[in-house]
Enzyme design. Structure first.
Site, PDB file in Angstrom:
ATOM      1  N   CYS A  12     -25.627 -24.483 -43.090  1.00  0.00           N
ATOM      2  CA  CYS A  12     -24.198 -24.606 -43.335  1.00  0.00           C
ATOM      3  C   CYS A  12     -23.636 -25.498 -42.242  1.00  0.00           C
ATOM      4  CB  CYS A  12     -23.507 -23.246 -43.242  1.00  0.00           C
ATOM      5  SG  CYS A  12     -23.883 -22.167 -44.623  1.00  0.00           S
ATOM      6  N   GLY A  38     -24.608 -28.274 -46.794  1.00  0.00           N
ATOM      7  CA  GLY A  38     -24.322 -27.221 -47.761  1.00  0.00           C
ATOM      8  C   GLY A  38     -23.449 -27.756 -48.870  1.00  0.00           C
ATOM      9  N   ASN A 113     -22.191 -20.873 -38.877  1.00  0.00           N
ATOM     10  CA  ASN A 113     -23.466 -21.414 -39.357  1.00  0.00           C
ATOM     11  C   ASN A 113     -24.558 -20.639 -38.623  1.00  0.00           C
ATOM     12  OD1 ASN A 113     -25.275 -24.395 -38.378  1.00  0.00           O
ATOM     13  ND2 ASN A 113     -25.715 -23.024 -40.066  1.00  0.00           N
ATOM     14  N   GLY A 114     -25.439 -20.004 -39.372  1.00  0.00           N
ATOM     15  CA  GLY A 114     -26.521 -19.271 -38.727  1.00  0.00           C
ATOM     16  C   GLY A 114     -26.900 -18.042 -39.509  1.00  0.00           C
ATOM     17  N   CYS A 247     -32.955 -25.433 -33.063  1.00  0.00           N
ATOM     18  CA  CYS A 247     -33.806 -25.514 -34.265  1.00  0.00           C
ATOM     19  C   CYS A 247     -34.458 -26.901 -34.382  1.00  0.00           C
ATOM     20  CB  CYS A 247     -32.935 -25.235 -35.484  1.00  0.00           C
ATOM     21  SG  CYS A 247     -33.756 -25.554 -37.048  1.00  0.00           S
ATOM     22  N   TYR A 253     -35.513 -32.447 -40.470  1.00  0.00           N
ATOM     23  CA  TYR A 253     -35.042 -32.543 -41.847  1.00  0.00           C
ATOM     24  C   TYR A 253     -33.531 -32.442 -42.032  1.00  0.00           C
ATOM     25  CZ  TYR A 253     -34.454 -31.191 -46.767  1.00  0.00           C
ATOM     26  OH  TYR A 253     -34.055 -31.129 -48.061  1.00  0.00           O
ATOM     27  N   SER A 294     -34.863 -38.373 -45.616  1.00  0.00           N
ATOM     28  CA  SER A 294     -35.086 -37.849 -44.270  1.00  0.00           C
ATOM     29  C   SER A 294     -36.403 -38.295 -43.655  1.00  0.00           C
ATOM     30  CB  SER A 294     -34.996 -36.319 -44.289  1.00  0.00           C
ATOM     31  OG  SER A 294     -35.808 -35.804 -45.317  1.00  0.00           O
ATOM     32  N   ASP A 356     -43.928 -37.756 -45.124  1.00  0.00           N
ATOM     33  CA  ASP A 356     -42.874 -36.818 -45.528  1.00  0.00           C
ATOM     34  C   ASP A 356     -42.574 -35.911 -44.344  1.00  0.00           C
ATOM     35  OD1 ASP A 356     -40.971 -35.617 -47.090  1.00  0.00           O
ATOM     36  OD2 ASP A 356     -42.336 -34.974 -48.666  1.00  0.00           O
ATOM     37  N   ASP A 357     -41.473 -35.133 -44.449  1.00  0.00           N
ATOM     38  CA  ASP A 357     -41.089 -34.318 -43.297  1.00  0.00           C
ATOM     39  C   ASP A 357     -41.581 -32.886 -43.358  1.00  0.00           C
ATOM     40  OD1 ASP A 357     -39.269 -33.205 -45.158  1.00  0.00           O
ATOM     41  OD2 ASP A 357     -37.813 -34.756 -44.634  1.00  0.00           O
ATOM     42  N   CYS A 393     -37.966 -18.380 -41.639  1.00  0.00           N
ATOM     43  CA  CYS A 393     -36.889 -18.528 -40.655  1.00  0.00           C
ATOM     44  C   CYS A 393     -35.919 -17.369 -40.835  1.00  0.00           C
ATOM     45  CB  CYS A 393     -36.146 -19.845 -40.872  1.00  0.00           C
ATOM     46  SG  CYS A 393     -34.728 -20.024 -39.775  1.00  0.00           S
ATOM     47  N   CYS A 447     -36.542 -24.406 -30.926  1.00  0.00           N
ATOM     48  CA  CYS A 447     -37.165 -23.319 -31.684  1.00  0.00           C
ATOM     49  C   CYS A 447     -38.242 -23.943 -32.567  1.00  0.00           C
ATOM     50  CB  CYS A 447     -36.119 -22.617 -32.546  1.00  0.00           C
ATOM     51  SG  CYS A 447     -36.844 -21.353 -33.609  1.00  0.00           S
ATOM     52  N   CYS A 450     -40.876 -21.305 -37.074  1.00  0.00           N
ATOM     53  CA  CYS A 450     -41.443 -21.378 -38.424  1.00  0.00           C
ATOM     54  C   CYS A 450     -42.826 -22.031 -38.402  1.00  0.00           C
ATOM     55  CB  CYS A 450     -40.499 -22.065 -39.404  1.00  0.00           C
ATOM     56  SG  CYS A 450     -39.810 -23.595 -38.829  1.00  0.00           S
TER      57      CYS A 450
HETATM   58  S1  SF4 Z   1     -37.561 -20.791 -37.395  1.00  0.00           S
HETATM   59 FE1  SF4 Z   1     -37.739 -22.992 -37.912  1.00  0.00          FE
HETATM   60  S2  SF4 Z   1     -36.023 -23.434 -39.286  1.00  0.00           S
HETATM   61 FE2  SF4 Z   1     -35.591 -21.474 -38.278  1.00  0.00          FE
HETATM   62  S3  SF4 Z   1     -34.353 -21.981 -36.466  1.00  0.00           S
HETATM   63 FE3  SF4 Z   1     -36.484 -21.940 -35.792  1.00  0.00          FE
HETATM   64  S4  SF4 Z   1     -37.224 -24.058 -36.039  1.00  0.00           S
HETATM   65 FE4  SF4 Z   1     -35.316 -23.865 -37.218  1.00  0.00          FE
END
Ligand code: SF4
Length: 470
Positions: A12, A38, A113-114, A247, A253, A294, A356-357, A393, A447, A450
């Protein structure tokens, strides 16, 4: 192969401004710049100093607001706005933000957003204490927690509420005469502060500043609460800042290439990731092409590093939205076909590196490889400018659950076979880190959960099931 699942969906975006005669109009343009984050709903709340005014709806920003809304309904010199991605089950007007809570003493509108990872526990606690929640939105939980601190000043009540909330959030709150902005202690989501004509603006991405003519001042700090009112801007910490964990998928992306996140331009970062990928997994080929939009930057980086020429091997139909806008499978399948076309004159008879991403389910990659081969590519080598997504995530990105992620279930060789690629390679986690974390970053830390399964925050029971993306 796994059942068809949701793709990788946007989160978002938030925008806010305080003390500008064109607050609604500027917020509208700001949301327009954030539309990629979004597309399923948007809203603006303004304050004229005495009352809050709201207009929101489902769909795209352009379709929701017209001149009358911006000039007549949304009166005032301060505003917050939100664009929203929603999973299929949570689409609905009641969840479109900002949420506006009116009371006799003071009203407030909130947007964020989150995702809150202890949402389930907080909801249970609030309901046990008599609260009646009308939406499935985390932001309503935060609003109730703030109201519980009604004996405190609003600033202290917000700090107390945010102290109870765990997860990722870039948060804006507007009252009749104040604007509050907060970022979670790990800084998982992006949030920047800027100014225009002497007024402060806030946006999820700096591309929104460029569109409205605002200048970037700085990033909002992890754990920071900013209060803006007629007296100016006041900053304080509501939590000790933790190691920043911005993130990494924002770079990979989500974010627009013209945005800067944590001091790094997104296009430049993607090029570096593409170069790193070429260092790690080069291949003999005739042309490099990127999957628009992207992955173009990463493909250019891959081409530069490998010496294989970059070519426009795939073009995008501009009149179709992003691949994964629609969470239903049938619309997604049709969407891929309608969205991309191979450039036969470029790929025919060539060995193609397709950059690709990400690969989430594998379905989209399989279709693109097939498109290229049908157009005459003799070999298609797929290179992904991010590590394999193996974990869900919990911070506001709809990557679905572990059992549905192709990379969580199958080896790289198996995935290559599934998507019909002649070879497949992903950027390493170390390569991603090296590409994004260096001296130019304002502070270190991304982060990568994922990819690695190592989450920066504690993950609470039920967090996986709430699927409450904002
Ligand atoms: S888990 Fe992946 S998509 Fe979620 S915040 Fe962390 S890096 Fe971003």
């Amino acid at each position: 192969m796994p059942a068809e699942i949701k793709g990788l969906n946007e989160e978002c975006g938030v925008f806010a401004i305080f003390g500008h005669e064109k607050a609604a109009e500027i917020t509208f343009y700001g949301l327009h710049a954030l539309q990629h984050r979004g597309q399923q709903g948007a809203g603006i709340v303004t304050s004229d100093g005495e009352q809050l005014h709201i207009h929101k709806g489902t769909g795209l920003v352009n379709a929701i607001f017209d001149q009358e809304h911006l000039q007549e309904t949304l009166k005032g010199s301060s505003a917050i706005g939100h664009v929203r991605y929603a999973t299929e089950e949570e689409r609905g007007f009641e969840n479109v933000q900002p949420l506006l809570f009116r009371s006799q003493t003071s009203s407030m509108a909130l947007a964020y957003n989150g995702e809150i990872v202890n949402d389930f526990a907080l909801r249970t606690q609030l309901e046990a204490q008599g609260s009646i929640l009308q939406t499935t939105s985390d932001i309503e939980v935060i609003a109730h927690l703030i109201k519980r601190g009604g004996y405190l000043s609003l600033e202290e009540a917000i700090k107390q509420a945010l102290g109870m909330v765990k997860g990722a959030y870039a948060f804006v709150l507007l009252t009749e005469d104040q604007l509050f902005i907060a970022l979670d202690p790990y800084g998982i989501r992006p949030l920047s502060l800027g100014h225009i004509d002497g007024s402060y603006v806030i946006a999820s991405e700096t591309c929104a500043f460029d569109l409205v003519g605002a200048e970037f001042i700085r990033e909002v700090k992890p754990g920071e609460l900013i209060v803006i009112d007629k007296q100016g801007l006041k900053s304080s910490m509501f939590a000790s800042p933790m190691q920043r964990s911005l993130c990494s998928m924002e770079y990979v992306y989500f974010a627009r290439p013209d945005s800067d996140l944590n001091g790094l331009n997104v296009h430049a970062s993607r090029k570096i990731m593409g170069k790193q990928l070429a260092k790690e997994a080069t291949v003999e080929a005739d042309v490099v092409t990127g999957v628009p939009d992207s992955s173009i930057s990463a493909a250019i980086g891959f081409a530069e590093e490998s010496g294989i020429p970059y070519e426009l091997g795939l073009i995008k139909n501009r009149y179709i939205g992003r691949t994964f806008i629609e969470p239903t499978q049938s619309s997604r399948e049709q969407g891929v076909k309608m969205k991309l076309s191979p450039v036969r004159g470029i790929v025919n008879g060539k060995r193609v590196v397709m950059v690709d991403d990400s690969i989430v389910r594998g379905t989209t990659s399989r279709r693109i490889v097939r498109l290229l081969k049908e157009a005459g590519a003799t070999e298609v080598h797929v290179r992904i400018a991010a590590p394999p997504i193996k974990n869900p995530c919990f911070y506001g990105v709809d990557t679905s659950v572990t059992g549905e992620l192709i990379a969580a279930q199958y080896s790289i060789e198996e995935i290559a076979e599934e998507i019909g690629a002649d070879s497949l390679a992903f950027l390493s986690v170390e390569g991603l880190e090296k590409s994004l974390v260096h001296e130019d970053s304002l502070d270190m830390g991304i982060c990568k959960a994922c990819f690695t399964g190592r989450y920066p925050t504690e993950i609470y029971p039920n967090a996986a099931n709430t699927n409450n993306k904002q």
